[in-house]
Design a protein around this motif. Sequence first.
Motif, PDB file in Angstrom:
ATOM      1  N   HIS A 108       0.637   4.337   7.025  1.00  0.00           N
ATOM      2  CA  HIS A 108       0.805   3.019   6.421  1.00  0.00           C
ATOM      3  C   HIS A 108       0.852   1.945   7.511  1.00  0.00           C
ATOM      4  O   HIS A 108       1.804   1.173   7.625  1.00  0.00           O
ATOM      5  CB  HIS A 108       2.070   2.997   5.563  1.00  0.00           C
ATOM      6  CG  HIS A 108       2.048   3.993   4.450  1.00  0.00           C
ATOM      7  ND1 HIS A 108       1.152   3.936   3.407  1.00  0.00           N
ATOM      8  CD2 HIS A 108       2.802   5.099   4.224  1.00  0.00           C
ATOM      9  CE1 HIS A 108       1.354   4.944   2.578  1.00  0.00           C
ATOM     10  NE2 HIS A 108       2.345   5.669   3.060  1.00  0.00           N
ATOM     11  N   GLU A 109      -0.197   1.926   8.300  1.00  0.00           N
ATOM     12  CA  GLU A 109      -0.374   0.948   9.357  1.00  0.00           C
ATOM     13  C   GLU A 109      -1.783   0.374   9.247  1.00  0.00           C
ATOM     14  O   GLU A 109      -2.657   0.971   8.590  1.00  0.00           O
ATOM     15  CB  GLU A 109      -0.153   1.604  10.728  1.00  0.00           C
ATOM     16  CG  GLU A 109       1.276   2.096  10.935  1.00  0.00           C
ATOM     17  CD  GLU A 109       1.476   2.731  12.300  1.00  0.00           C
ATOM     18  OE1 GLU A 109       0.484   2.842  13.059  1.00  0.00           O
ATOM     19  OE2 GLU A 109       2.621   3.120  12.607  1.00  0.00           O
ATOM     20  N   HIS A 159       0.823  -1.205   0.000  1.00  0.00           N
ATOM     21  CA  HIS A 159       0.000   0.000   0.000  1.00  0.00           C
ATOM     22  C   HIS A 159       0.863   1.264   0.000  1.00  0.00           C
ATOM     23  O   HIS A 159       0.508   2.263  -0.643  1.00  0.00           O
ATOM     24  CB  HIS A 159      -0.926   0.008   1.211  1.00  0.00           C
ATOM     25  CG  HIS A 159      -1.995  -1.028   1.143  1.00  0.00           C
ATOM     26  ND1 HIS A 159      -2.928  -1.211   2.148  1.00  0.00           N
ATOM     27  CD2 HIS A 159      -2.301  -1.951   0.197  1.00  0.00           C
ATOM     28  CE1 HIS A 159      -3.747  -2.193   1.823  1.00  0.00           C
ATOM     29  NE2 HIS A 159      -3.373  -2.658   0.655  1.00  0.00           N
ATOM     30  N   LYS A 160       1.973   1.217   0.718  1.00  0.00           N
ATOM     31  CA  LYS A 160       2.874   2.376   0.750  1.00  0.00           C
ATOM     32  C   LYS A 160       3.456   2.652  -0.625  1.00  0.00           C
ATOM     33  O   LYS A 160       3.502   3.808  -1.074  1.00  0.00           O
ATOM     34  CB  LYS A 160       3.995   2.139   1.768  1.00  0.00           C
ATOM     35  CG  LYS A 160       4.935   3.331   1.927  1.00  0.00           C
ATOM     36  CD  LYS A 160       5.977   3.080   3.008  1.00  0.00           C
ATOM     37  CE  LYS A 160       6.875   4.286   3.189  1.00  0.00           C
ATOM     38  NZ  LYS A 160       7.877   4.067   4.273  1.00  0.00           N
ATOM     39  N   ALA A 161       3.873   1.599  -1.316  1.00  0.00           N
ATOM     40  CA  ALA A 161       4.415   1.764  -2.664  1.00  0.00           C
ATOM     41  C   ALA A 161       3.344   2.296  -3.614  1.00  0.00           C
ATOM     42  O   ALA A 161       3.612   3.148  -4.467  1.00  0.00           O
ATOM     43  CB  ALA A 161       4.972   0.434  -3.175  1.00  0.00           C
ATOM     44  N   SER A 162       2.114   1.810  -3.454  1.00  0.00           N
ATOM     45  CA  SER A 162       1.011   2.277  -4.292  1.00  0.00           C
ATOM     46  C   SER A 162       0.706   3.747  -4.020  1.00  0.00           C
ATOM     47  O   SER A 162       0.438   4.526  -4.956  1.00  0.00           O
ATOM     48  CB  SER A 162      -0.236   1.430  -4.034  1.00  0.00           C
ATOM     49  OG  SER A 162      -1.341   1.918  -4.753  1.00  0.00           O
ATOM     50  N   TYR A 163       0.747   4.148  -2.760  1.00  0.00           N
ATOM     51  CA  TYR A 163       0.478   5.544  -2.400  1.00  0.00           C
ATOM     52  C   TYR A 163       1.544   6.462  -3.000  1.00  0.00           C
ATOM     53  O   TYR A 163       1.220   7.546  -3.515  1.00  0.00           O
ATOM     54  CB  TYR A 163       0.447   5.695  -0.879  1.00  0.00           C
ATOM     55  CG  TYR A 163       0.242   7.119  -0.417  1.00  0.00           C
ATOM     56  CD1 TYR A 163      -1.034   7.682  -0.385  1.00  0.00           C
ATOM     57  CD2 TYR A 163       1.321   7.911  -0.034  1.00  0.00           C
ATOM     58  CE1 TYR A 163      -1.227   8.994   0.022  1.00  0.00           C
ATOM     59  CE2 TYR A 163       1.143   9.218   0.379  1.00  0.00           C
ATOM     60  CZ  TYR A 163      -0.134   9.755   0.399  1.00  0.00           C
ATOM     61  OH  TYR A 163      -0.312  11.059   0.801  1.00  0.00           O
ATOM     62  N   GLN A 164       2.782   6.040  -2.950  1.00  0.00           N
ATOM     63  CA  GLN A 164       3.862   6.861  -3.505  1.00  0.00           C
ATOM     64  C   GLN A 164       3.734   7.016  -5.011  1.00  0.00           C
ATOM     65  O   GLN A 164       4.122   8.044  -5.577  1.00  0.00           O
ATOM     66  CB  GLN A 164       5.213   6.249  -3.136  1.00  0.00           C
ATOM     67  CG  GLN A 164       5.524   6.320  -1.643  1.00  0.00           C
ATOM     68  CD  GLN A 164       6.756   5.527  -1.242  1.00  0.00           C
ATOM     69  OE1 GLN A 164       7.234   4.679  -2.010  1.00  0.00           O
ATOM     70  NE2 GLN A 164       7.284   5.798  -0.056  1.00  0.00           N
ATOM     71  N   ALA A 165       3.153   6.007  -5.661  1.00  0.00           N
ATOM     72  CA  ALA A 165       3.017   6.045  -7.121  1.00  0.00           C
ATOM     73  C   ALA A 165       1.723   6.711  -7.577  1.00  0.00           C
ATOM     74  O   ALA A 165       1.699   7.428  -8.584  1.00  0.00           O
ATOM     75  CB  ALA A 165       3.092   4.623  -7.683  1.00  0.00           C
TER      76      ALA A 165
END
Length: 242
Positions: free
Chosen positions: A159-160, A71-77
């Motif tokens: 991101h928790e 999810h963190k990687a998706s949010y950054q993208a």
Amino acid sequence: MTAGDHSPPEQPMRLPTSDELAAYTDGLVHAAGSTHGARTIHVHPVSNYSFGSKAARHEKDASVAEAMLRHKASYQAHGLRRSVEAVLLVNQRSHPHVLLLRSANGQFKLPGGRLKQGEGEVSGLKRKLHNKLSPTEMKLRQSEWDVGECVARWVRPSHEPNFYPYLPAHCTTPKEQKSLYISELPAKCVFAVPKNTKLLAVPLFELYGNEHKYGALIASIPHLVSRYQISLEEEEDAGEKE
């Protein structure tokens, strides 16, 4: 009043009484279609439904920690993650039960999922319900899922795993927004879930206050549905079925 004006003197403005204000507010609520105890949700017996399975789906994450990293990687993208879920009720032993999905790793979830970029919540939830619960055979599918009112919006501030029904003061930009909709089931339909997923009917009394097992969001469902008049429909007898 001017000279030659014989109209009666203006009366002082009268403030409405509390009862008049309440009646006016109720009228506005009714006109707006709000469901503060007004709408009836028809909850049909679980025995009315047929349950099957379809091909197993690969689990994207082996653990919650892996999901948070994804999810963190998706949010950054792509920015804010938007998701939708449905509250589906069935009648079992004269008590409302909520349909929950239990994944292979033991997590409980409401049917639904992530929205595509620019996708509307209602249309996206209908797509997700077909994806999660409908058979692959088109002739067995119901034409369309009913999606009613949005009953809650929760946010994930970081991101928790934890979601909150409000945006915490220290957070200016949530990482995910999740909308919950009430979805009234038809009297009969066919469900099919992946072979590595279980579809469970969990009673409201089991969910109430049970955050430890189900999480705060699912445990809040008894509160969310309490605004509705729930009509527990009875099972058809043999004569009616014929």
